[in-house]
Design an enzyme around this catalytic site. Structure first.
Site: not given
Length: 391
Positions: A251, A227, A216, A274
């Protein structure tokens, strides 16, 4: 793997056929011994689909926690798996990995005992163990008390899934010894990174060892920063990795969905649900390891507002991919079938309507309502299409 086909020759006539690569005009799909013989222009057919129906490869979902009122953790049995699979088949899923989230050793062992018999259930391709080796800082809804580095008892049960279909394990690579990843892959399991706070370098090292997926994408993982690219950056930048994505509009924001597709492409980004127990039911609540989960505005959350899986089926994920990402139906169908099949090493078996492929098929109408499914050529017709079946 629950895919035994009928010896009867079957033919399905459809005005619109997606063969796994291209949309085609009217044709007849011939099936024998549970396999596709080919697409012809013959007029005689066992089944005539409605004129507006699209016939396509059946959907493959590698992350299915529950459905039909059943959570796999609560019923890690043949009966429980059957209920889950049957609920999702009604939404076009012809192959899936029932998914066990982080739990006690006894629960993993119970599923391990039942796993071989479960593979005889049409639609079960293997299993997905999501945990217990996760990072507590990215636990999501998983119970913190059960998150752990597997001991020898856990490992014995987990490794037994290596010869139970095409099974997989989600883990946080930074939380386990590298040798454990080697051991699990050596047992025949596919490994995905998830619920992880790993650096991009750590993910790269894990991929070098054989980790092939990300669970997911964007959720419960270190994010892309200037960075430190984190798991998200590593997933988007490494073409060796497949990534599952929950396309429910909750989501992942639609901009994130579009970025993911642009980076990964339809051949590495795969739709997953899911899904939780409420899929395929009219219920609004369920218990997840003692916590009350409530459905509101299509969002499943506990009392603290933490997302608890998704209220989603694969046909809805396909519809959402077209609407939210703005892609073609063909691309969405590839992400729902051909790509997850490739991830599981089943690219020569599933995801196409072509000679020699398994006759795992779905038919749906322009409103994204499933009117029929076939697993190994054995059909289950929707109410809207029963009048069209002949012979």
């Amino acid at each position: 793997m629950g895919q035994a086909g009928s010896s009867v020759v079957l033919s399905i006539a459809a005005q619109h056929i997606f063969d796994g690569a291209d949309m085609r005009g009217p044709g007849l799909v011939r099936i024998s011994q549970g396999r596709i013989e080919g697409i012809t222009e013959e007029a005689r057919a066992s089944i005539h689909l409605p004129r507006d129906a699209i016939l396509a490869p059946g959907f493959v979902d590698v992350q299915v926690n529950g459905g039909g009122g059943v959570l796999l953790n609560d019923q890690p049995t043949e009966a429980g798996v059957r209920r889950i699979v049957e609920a999702h088949r009604k939404a076009g899923t012809t192959g899936c990995l029932p998914t066990l989230i982080t739990d006690r050793s006894e629960i993993i062992e119970r599923l391990a005992v039942a796993a071989q018999a479960c593979l005889e259930i049409p639609g079960v391709l293997g299993f997905h163990l999501e945990g217990p080796a996760l990072n507590r800082s990215r636990k999501g809804i998983h119970p913190e008390a059960e998150i752990r580095v597997p001991d020898r008892r856990d490992l014995a049960a987990i490794k037994s899934f290596g010869d139970r279909g095409r099974s997989m394990v989600t883990l946080a690579p930074e939380c386990v010894p590298a040798s454990m990843i080697d051991e699990l892959i050596g047992a025949g399991l596919r490994i995905a990174a998830g619920h992880s706070d790993a650096t991009a370098a750590e993910i790269g090292e894990a991929v070098d060892r054989g980790v092939s997926g990300v669970t997911h994408l964007f959720n419960a993982m270190s994010q892309l920063n200037a960075r430190e690219p984190g798991v998200v950056g590593a997933a988007l930048g490494d073409d060796r990795l497949f990534a599952g994505i929950i396309c429910d509009g909750i989501h992942v924001d639609r901009a994130g969905l579009r970025v993911a597709l642009r980076c990964k492409g339809r051949d590495r980004l795969m739709l997953v649900t899911d899904a939780m127990p409420l899929a395929g039911t009219n219920d609004r609540q369920f218990l997840l390891q003692g916590r009350e989960i409530t459905l509101h505005d299509n969002r499943l959350t506990d009392r603290d507002g933490t997302l608890a899986g998704a209220h989603l089926t694969m046909i809805e994920a396909v519809r959402n991919a077209v609407a939210l990402i703005g892609i073609s139906l063909a691309d969405a169908l590839i992400m729902a079938s051909r790509t997850p099949a490739a991830f599981l090493g089943l690219g020569s078996e599933l995801g196409r309507i072509a000679p020699g492929y398994r006759a795992d098929l779905v038919a749906f109408n322009p409103n994204f309502e499933v009117v029929g499914t076939w697993i190994g050529g054995v059909g289950s017709m929707g109410e809207a299409n029963k009048a069209s079946e002949r012979g």
